[in-house]
Write a protein that holds these residues in place. Structure first.
Motif, PDB file in Angstrom:
ATOM      1  N   LEU A 193      51.766  26.312  31.730  1.00 30.12           N
ATOM      2  CA  LEU A 193      51.238  25.982  33.052  1.00 30.12           C
ATOM      3  C   LEU A 193      51.297  27.161  34.015  1.00 30.12           C
ATOM      4  O   LEU A 193      50.428  27.293  34.881  1.00 30.12           O
ATOM      5  N   CYS A 194      52.294  28.020  33.859  1.00 29.40           N
ATOM      6  CA  CYS A 194      52.369  29.193  34.739  1.00 29.40           C
ATOM      7  C   CYS A 194      51.262  30.189  34.415  1.00 29.40           C
ATOM      8  O   CYS A 194      50.635  30.744  35.323  1.00 29.40           O
ATOM      9  N   VAL A 195      50.989  30.407  33.141  1.00 28.42           N
ATOM     10  CA  VAL A 195      49.858  31.271  32.771  1.00 28.42           C
ATOM     11  C   VAL A 195      48.559  30.638  33.265  1.00 28.42           C
ATOM     12  O   VAL A 195      47.711  31.314  33.869  1.00 28.42           O
ATOM     13  N   ALA A 196      48.412  29.341  33.058  1.00 31.83           N
ATOM     14  CA  ALA A 196      47.205  28.645  33.530  1.00 31.83           C
ATOM     15  C   ALA A 196      47.099  28.705  35.054  1.00 31.83           C
ATOM     16  O   ALA A 196      46.001  28.841  35.606  1.00 31.83           O
ATOM     17  N   GLY A 197      48.232  28.628  35.743  1.00 27.87           N
ATOM     18  CA  GLY A 197      48.230  28.699  37.200  1.00 27.87           C
ATOM     19  C   GLY A 197      47.715  30.031  37.712  1.00 27.87           C
ATOM     20  O   GLY A 197      46.902  30.081  38.638  1.00 27.87           O
ATOM     21  N   ILE A 198      48.182  31.113  37.123  1.00 27.41           N
ATOM     22  CA  ILE A 198      47.706  32.432  37.550  1.00 27.41           C
ATOM     23  C   ILE A 198      46.219  32.579  37.251  1.00 27.41           C
ATOM     24  O   ILE A 198      45.441  33.025  38.098  1.00 27.41           O
ATOM     25  N   LEU A 199      45.803  32.183  36.057  1.00 25.53           N
ATOM     26  CA  LEU A 199      44.388  32.289  35.697  1.00 25.53           C
ATOM     27  C   LEU A 199      43.513  31.405  36.590  1.00 25.53           C
ATOM     28  O   LEU A 199      42.443  31.829  37.037  1.00 25.53           O
ATOM     29  N   ALA A 200      43.974  30.189  36.870  1.00 24.69           N
ATOM     30  CA  ALA A 200      43.214  29.289  37.749  1.00 24.69           C
ATOM     31  C   ALA A 200      43.126  29.860  39.155  1.00 24.69           C
ATOM     32  O   ALA A 200      42.063  29.813  39.794  1.00 24.69           O
ATOM     33  N   GLY A 201      44.224  30.408  39.647  1.00 16.95           N
ATOM     34  CA  GLY A 201      44.214  31.013  40.978  1.00 16.95           C
ATOM     35  C   GLY A 201      43.249  32.179  41.051  1.00 16.95           C
ATOM     36  O   GLY A 201      42.492  32.312  42.023  1.00 16.95           O
ATOM     37  N   MET A 202      43.246  33.029  40.032  1.00 17.72           N
ATOM     38  CA  MET A 202      42.326  34.169  40.026  1.00 17.72           C
ATOM     39  C   MET A 202      40.879  33.695  39.964  1.00 17.72           C
ATOM     40  O   MET A 202      40.008  34.258  40.621  1.00 17.72           O
ATOM     41  N   TYR A 203      40.640  32.642  39.181  1.00 17.01           N
ATOM     42  CA  TYR A 203      39.287  32.085  39.103  1.00 17.01           C
ATOM     43  C   TYR A 203      38.864  31.500  40.460  1.00 17.01           C
ATOM     44  O   TYR A 203      37.778  31.747  40.953  1.00 17.01           O
ATOM     45  N   LEU A 204      39.753  30.714  41.057  1.00 16.55           N
ATOM     46  CA  LEU A 204      39.435  30.073  42.338  1.00 16.55           C
ATOM     47  C   LEU A 204      39.207  31.097  43.454  1.00 16.55           C
ATOM     48  O   LEU A 204      38.402  30.865  44.355  1.00 16.55           O
ATOM     49  N   SER A 205      39.887  32.228  43.360  1.00 20.37           N
ATOM     50  CA  SER A 205      39.709  33.248  44.403  1.00 20.37           C
ATOM     51  C   SER A 205      38.309  33.861  44.374  1.00 20.37           C
ATOM     52  O   SER A 205      37.865  34.427  45.361  1.00 20.37           O
ATOM     53  N   LYS A 206      37.626  33.715  43.263  1.00 19.75           N
ATOM     54  CA  LYS A 206      36.279  34.268  43.132  1.00 19.75           C
ATOM     55  C   LYS A 206      35.203  33.314  43.616  1.00 19.75           C
ATOM     56  O   LYS A 206      34.062  33.716  43.803  1.00 19.75           O
ATOM     57  N   LEU A 207      35.555  32.047  43.816  1.00 20.68           N
ATOM     58  CA  LEU A 207      34.568  31.061  44.270  1.00 20.68           C
ATOM     59  C   LEU A 207      34.236  31.285  45.743  1.00 20.68           C
ATOM     60  O   LEU A 207      35.111  31.610  46.543  1.00 20.68           O
ATOM     61  N   LYS A 208      33.019  31.099  46.081  1.00 17.48           N
ATOM     62  CA  LYS A 208      32.585  31.218  47.465  1.00 17.48           C
ATOM     63  C   LYS A 208      32.721  29.844  48.124  1.00 17.48           C
ATOM     64  O   LYS A 208      31.913  28.960  47.900  1.00 17.48           O
ATOM     65  N   LEU A 209      33.777  29.677  48.881  1.00 17.11           N
ATOM     66  CA  LEU A 209      34.011  28.398  49.539  1.00 17.11           C
ATOM     67  C   LEU A 209      33.473  28.491  50.958  1.00 17.11           C
ATOM     68  O   LEU A 209      34.142  28.891  51.894  1.00 17.11           O
ATOM     69  N   ALA A 210      32.210  28.125  51.125  1.00 14.75           N
ATOM     70  CA  ALA A 210      31.563  28.266  52.439  1.00 14.75           C
ATOM     71  C   ALA A 210      31.576  26.971  53.201  1.00 14.75           C
ATOM     72  O   ALA A 210      31.609  25.916  52.748  1.00 14.75           O
TER      73      ALA A 210
END
Length: 125
Positions: A108-125
């Protein structure tokens, strides 16, 4: 010296957040250390979000990186507590739970970092 204070404040706030997660833990009678798992996974998610954001914005202030990644996330995650709880599960003859704790924390910690990095790339307008 300024950077030491920045890490110190971030770490204190991270430790306070970890304490709050532990206090909010619903059922203290359960054997599995859910509060530590929650702190570790949330810390990794936050770290992933900020790492992804920092990679996109290379001109960001180094002090912000120190505050969030080294300070807050370092204080919020708790490898030593996770390790102690795993050893205690093993010593209390809950070997399956100890192994499950290792597997779940790592995954879950590896998934958390990967999910966070993925989410940071989304354009949340």
């Amino acid at each position: 010296m300024k950077q030491v204070i920045i890490v110190f404040v971030g770490g204190g706030l991270g430790s306070l957040a970890r304490y709050c997660v532990t206090r909010l833990s619903a059922n203290r009678l359960m054997k599995f250390p859910y509060a530590t798992l929650t702190s570790n996974v949330l810390s990794c998610l936050i770290m992933g979000l900020f790492l992804g954001y920092f990679l996109q914005k290379s001109s960001l202030n180094e002090n912000l990186k120190l505050f969030v990644i080294t300070g807050f996330c370092g204080g919020f995650s708790t490898y030593s507590t996770y390790t102690l709880e795993t050893i205690n599960l093993y010593k209390d003859n809950h070997i399956g739970m100890a192994l499950l704790n290792i597997l779940i924390n790592f995954s879950l910690c590896v998934a958390g970092i990967l999910a966070g990095m993925y989410l940071s790339k989304l354009k949340l307008a």
